[in-house]
Enzyme design. Structure first.
Site, mmCIF file in Angstrom:
data_model
loop_
_atom_site.group_PDB
_atom_site.id
_atom_site.type_symbol
_atom_site.label_atom_id
_atom_site.label_comp_id
_atom_site.label_asym_id
_atom_site.label_seq_id
_atom_site.Cartn_x
_atom_site.Cartn_y
_atom_site.Cartn_z
ATOM 1 N N ASP A 1 12.273 -9.169 -48.794
ATOM 2 C CA ASP A 1 13.282 -8.406 -48.315
ATOM 3 C C ASP A 1 14.327 -8.227 -49.511
ATOM 4 O O ASP A 1 14.482 -9.293 -50.385
ATOM 5 C CB ASP A 1 14.049 -9.232 -46.985
ATOM 6 C CG ASP A 1 14.960 -8.081 -46.500
ATOM 7 O OD1 ASP A 1 14.575 -7.906 -45.278
ATOM 8 O OD2 ASP A 1 15.824 -7.535 -46.833
ATOM 9 N N LEU B 1 6.086 -4.095 -29.816
ATOM 10 C CA LEU B 1 6.738 -5.188 -29.210
ATOM 11 C C LEU B 1 8.246 -4.579 -28.816
ATOM 12 O O LEU B 1 8.809 -3.734 -29.383
ATOM 13 C CB LEU B 1 6.806 -6.299 -30.215
ATOM 14 C CG LEU B 1 7.534 -5.932 -31.637
ATOM 15 C CD1 LEU B 1 9.071 -6.260 -31.501
ATOM 16 C CD2 LEU B 1 6.903 -6.995 -32.577
ATOM 17 N N ARG B 2 8.852 -5.605 -27.749
ATOM 18 C CA ARG B 2 10.075 -5.384 -27.338
ATOM 19 C C ARG B 2 10.982 -6.354 -27.870
ATOM 20 O O ARG B 2 10.401 -7.597 -27.842
ATOM 21 C CB ARG B 2 10.440 -5.180 -25.737
ATOM 22 C CG ARG B 2 9.566 -3.983 -25.242
ATOM 23 C CD ARG B 2 9.219 -4.364 -23.740
ATOM 24 N NE ARG B 2 8.215 -5.440 -23.526
ATOM 25 C CZ ARG B 2 8.221 -6.070 -22.479
ATOM 26 N NH1 ARG B 2 8.567 -5.529 -21.356
ATOM 27 N NH2 ARG B 2 7.332 -6.864 -22.246
ATOM 28 N N GLU B 3 12.263 -6.063 -28.111
ATOM 29 C CA GLU B 3 13.035 -7.145 -28.387
ATOM 30 C C GLU B 3 13.161 -7.875 -27.120
ATOM 31 O O GLU B 3 13.042 -7.467 -26.170
ATOM 32 C CB GLU B 3 14.531 -6.287 -28.633
ATOM 33 C CG GLU B 3 14.456 -5.794 -30.237
ATOM 34 C CD GLU B 3 15.687 -5.172 -30.792
ATOM 35 O OE1 GLU B 3 16.757 -5.661 -30.167
ATOM 36 O OE2 GLU B 3 15.689 -4.526 -31.670
ATOM 37 N N PHE C 1 9.671 0.151 -15.885
ATOM 38 C CA PHE C 1 10.688 1.347 -16.476
ATOM 39 C C PHE C 1 11.210 2.065 -15.459
ATOM 40 O O PHE C 1 11.311 3.379 -15.679
ATOM 41 C CB PHE C 1 10.172 1.879 -17.446
ATOM 42 C CG PHE C 1 10.088 0.937 -18.964
ATOM 43 C CD1 PHE C 1 9.207 0.063 -18.891
ATOM 44 C CD2 PHE C 1 11.213 1.036 -20.132
ATOM 45 C CE1 PHE C 1 9.400 -1.018 -20.018
ATOM 46 C CE2 PHE C 1 11.096 0.258 -21.105
ATOM 47 C CZ PHE C 1 10.441 -0.846 -20.992
ATOM 48 N N LEU C 2 11.301 1.401 -14.032
ATOM 49 C CA LEU C 2 11.959 2.503 -13.123
ATOM 50 C C LEU C 2 13.117 1.733 -12.388
ATOM 51 O O LEU C 2 13.619 2.030 -11.361
ATOM 52 C CB LEU C 2 10.904 2.665 -11.881
ATOM 53 C CG LEU C 2 9.633 3.660 -12.256
ATOM 54 C CD1 LEU C 2 8.707 3.587 -11.023
ATOM 55 C CD2 LEU C 2 10.193 4.860 -12.635
ATOM 56 N N ALA D 1 16.822 1.727 -12.117
ATOM 57 C CA ALA D 1 17.997 2.649 -12.383
ATOM 58 C C ALA D 1 19.098 1.839 -13.232
ATOM 59 O O ALA D 1 19.182 0.474 -12.741
ATOM 60 C CB ALA D 1 18.482 3.190 -11.428
ATOM 61 N N GLY E 1 19.386 1.953 -24.087
ATOM 62 C CA GLY E 1 19.832 1.920 -25.301
ATOM 63 C C GLY E 1 19.116 1.165 -26.396
ATOM 64 O O GLY E 1 17.606 1.362 -26.256
ATOM 65 N N CYS F 1 15.732 1.869 -30.589
ATOM 66 C CA CYS F 1 14.242 2.545 -30.531
ATOM 67 C C CYS F 1 14.426 3.640 -29.790
ATOM 68 O O CYS F 1 14.404 4.832 -30.114
ATOM 69 C CB CYS F 1 13.334 1.460 -30.118
ATOM 70 S SG CYS F 1 13.254 0.203 -31.187
HETATM 71 C C1 UGA Z 1 11.135 -0.443 -26.750
HETATM 72 C C2 UGA Z 1 9.676 -0.229 -26.231
HETATM 73 O O1 UGA Z 1 9.893 -0.711 -25.014
HETATM 74 C C3 UGA Z 1 8.604 -1.086 -27.099
HETATM 75 O O2 UGA Z 1 7.433 -0.879 -26.812
HETATM 76 C C4 UGA Z 1 8.891 -0.664 -28.656
HETATM 77 O O3 UGA Z 1 7.834 -1.205 -29.469
HETATM 78 C C5 UGA Z 1 10.384 -0.650 -29.203
HETATM 79 O O4 UGA Z 1 11.103 -0.067 -28.040
HETATM 80 C C6 UGA Z 1 10.149 0.175 -30.667
HETATM 81 O O5 UGA Z 1 10.057 1.208 -30.567
HETATM 82 O O6 UGA Z 1 10.648 -0.961 -31.398
HETATM 83 P P1 UGA Z 1 13.159 -2.181 -26.788
HETATM 84 O O7 UGA Z 1 13.926 -1.163 -27.233
HETATM 85 O O8 UGA Z 1 12.971 -3.584 -27.537
HETATM 86 O O9 UGA Z 1 11.467 -1.913 -26.994
HETATM 87 O O10 UGA Z 1 13.440 -2.492 -25.351
HETATM 88 P P2 UGA Z 1 12.981 -2.253 -24.048
HETATM 89 O O11 UGA Z 1 12.667 -3.182 -23.011
HETATM 90 O O12 UGA Z 1 11.919 -1.098 -23.969
HETATM 91 O O13 UGA Z 1 14.274 -1.423 -23.170
HETATM 92 C C7 UGA Z 1 14.910 -0.239 -23.897
HETATM 93 C C8 UGA Z 1 16.076 0.153 -22.983
HETATM 94 O O14 UGA Z 1 15.438 0.834 -21.754
HETATM 95 C C9 UGA Z 1 17.189 -0.910 -22.704
HETATM 96 O O15 UGA Z 1 18.332 -0.280 -22.673
HETATM 97 C C10 UGA Z 1 16.527 -1.344 -21.350
HETATM 98 O O16 UGA Z 1 17.968 -1.750 -20.543
HETATM 99 C C11 UGA Z 1 16.562 0.194 -20.762
HETATM 100 N N1 UGA Z 1 15.674 -0.060 -19.250
HETATM 101 C C12 UGA Z 1 14.431 -0.499 -19.399
HETATM 102 C C13 UGA Z 1 15.992 0.666 -18.423
HETATM 103 O O17 UGA Z 1 17.398 1.129 -18.084
HETATM 104 N N2 UGA Z 1 15.475 0.550 -17.184
HETATM 105 C C14 UGA Z 1 14.100 -0.006 -17.111
HETATM 106 O O18 UGA Z 1 13.520 -0.005 -16.015
HETATM 107 C C15 UGA Z 1 13.671 -0.496 -18.227
#
Ligand code: UGA
Length: 424
Positions: A30, A153-155, A249-250, A252, A257, A260
């Site tokens: 880095d 991966l998800r954060e 991911f359902l 509401a 945010g 990604c």
């Molecule tokens: C997302 C993807 O889930 C990962 O697979 C991907 O690798 C990552 O982006 C990336 O491209 O690096 P992330 O942004 O860490 O991961 O978080 P998520 O858990 O996917 O949540 C995204 C947003 O959706 C959050 O704001 C969360 O609160 C919202 N969300 C999620 C909802 O409003 N409702 C749901 O049912 C699920």
């Protein structure tokens, strides 16, 4: 294998440490000296559950080291992962400046065959651009191959996700590079999809955009349910039990945010527009997402008599979702901004995110004297709050649950006025 990871953010650091777990030797590169110093000392420069333990473990075992020195790092490693950021440009498309800089520095410094892997989320055609940027920067024509290998991966659950992926995607036209990648991932027990780089790049955008669509679908449906006095959670639960739809991911809420979904949906919208084949379904999903916070603010205003001026409002949760300190594109920030525009007396709490004041007030301190609590982040801490002891501290007892995460009947039995997202 000797692996170089360029970029030590969430994706780079997690990827590097997971490869250490798989028995590989990893170097993290880095240009930011403070990040390198922190990582060398076993400290993450961001919050990610479980990751710091892996860092400490693999530093001690000498499986990972960190450096700022590009030349040496490129020369000494066989496989180079590009994990730098691809922020959103002003027109919504992905900005590839960091990827280009890395590709050029690889081209300048390589002196034997390398496999260069893009893990960052990049537009279709980037592998070809990376190939061009490397070739143009080389003094001598040294062979190399470029592979697209997106990360899913998800954060907040990065370690678990990276250790147990649903699938691994390897996009390359080179048999040699494909063999090296297969070898690299040989201890992972999940399907491996082998394809060309363009399809691989599209897979990542398609996956994130589909999940974003699911969220916008349920959020727009929630607004309809709200009008019809239907509990959207019951609808989510029942449709999610259909295995063709699935339960994930359902939920509401306040809209998606993070670093990604908003960026990747915009980038795919831009890609589609640029080639004259707009994706109206995604444009609508982005619009619905933007409107979701307005819908919620309106709900708050209506409940509190139309005027929020001088009301004391406690916002619980700043992070864009639970288990992270990341506030990028967090719906809470939009809510906070709108509440400030309404001239409310604002209080803010988050268990991890450091507030501008540098303080970490308790929930009790934050809600004392408040007319309303607005829940913005789905932290577990908030699901188990002792509302009975918080109520006497408040001026009025409104709860606006932007995540449909607390027990409505419980708080109502305590005398709270509760409003969720179509959580009737
Ligand atoms: C997302 C993807 O889930 C990962 O697979 C991907 O690798 C990552 O982006 C990336 O491209 O690096 P992330 O942004 O860490 O991961 O978080 P998520 O858990 O996917 O949540 C995204 C947003 O959706 C959050 O704001 C969360 O609160 C919202 N969300 C999620 C909802 O409003 N409702 C749901 O049912 C699920």
């Amino acid at each position: 294998m000797k692996i170089l990871i360029v970029g030590t953010g969430y994706v780079g650091t997690t990827t590097g440490l997971i490869f250490c777990e798989m028995g590989h030797q990893v170097t993290g590169l880095d240009l930011d000296e403070t990040k390198i110093k922190a990582l060398e000392a076993g400290k993450l420069h961001f919050y990610e559950p479980g990751l710091e333990d892996l860092l400490i473990k693999h530093i001690a075992a000498k499986n990972i080291s960190f450096t700022k020195k590009t030349k040496k790092a490129v020369k000494e490693n066989d496989v180079i992962f590009i994990c730098v950021g691809t922020p959103q440009g002003t027109d919504g498309s992905a900005d590839l400046t960091f990827v280009k800089n890395v590709a050029e520095s690889i081209g300048k410094n390589m002196d034997n065959y390398k496999v260069i892997v893009t893990k960052s989320t990049v537009p279709v055609g980037t592998a070809e651009l990376v190939t061009k940027w490397i070739s143009e920067s080389q003094k001598d024509k040294i062979p190399f191959d470029v592979v697209s290998n997106p990360e899913f991966l998800r954060e907040g659950s990065a370690v678990l996700d990276a250790l147990n992926p649903d699938r691994i995607v390897i996009g390359t036209t080179s048999e040699k590079a494909r063999g090296i990648m297969r070898d690299l991932y040989k201890d992972f027990h999940c399907p491996i999809v082998e394809t060309n780089p363009r399809a691989s790049e599209m897979i990542k955008y398609a996956a994130n955009s589909f999940l974003a669509l699911k969220i916008s679908y349920i959020n727009e449906l929630a607004r309809l349910c709200n009008r019809l006095q239907i509990n959207v959670n019951d609808v989510s639960k029942a449709i999610g039990l259909d295995h063709r739809i699935g339960p994930h991911f359902l939920n509401a809420g306040l809209g998606y945010g993070g670093s990604c979904f908003p960026k990747d949906v915009s980038a795919l919208i831009q890609i589609a527009r640029q080639i004259g084949r707009p994706m109206s379904i995604l444009e609508s999903a982005a619009k619905v997402n933007k409107e979701q916070t307005d819908y919620f603010i309106e709900k708050i205003k209506q409940a509190l008599g139309g005027n929020l001026q001088s009301k004391t409002i406690a916002v619980l949760g700043v992070a864009f979702k639970a288990n992270t300190d990341d506030t990028r594109e967090a719906p809470s920030l939009v809510i906070i901004k709108q509440l400030l525009e309404e001239k409310v007396n604002l209080r803010v709490h988050d268990p991890i995110v450091k507030l501008a004041s540098g303080q970490f007030p308790t929930v009790a301190e934050t809600v004392t004297g408040a007319d309303a609590v607005v829940l913005c982040t789905d932290w577990d801490d908030y699901k188990t709050l002792d509302w009975a002891s918080l109520k006497p501290l408040m001026n009025q007892s409104y709860i606006f649950d932007g995540r449909n995460m607390i027990d409505k009947s419980l708080v109502e039995s305590l005398g709270f006025n509760y409003l969720g997202v179509a959580n009737h």
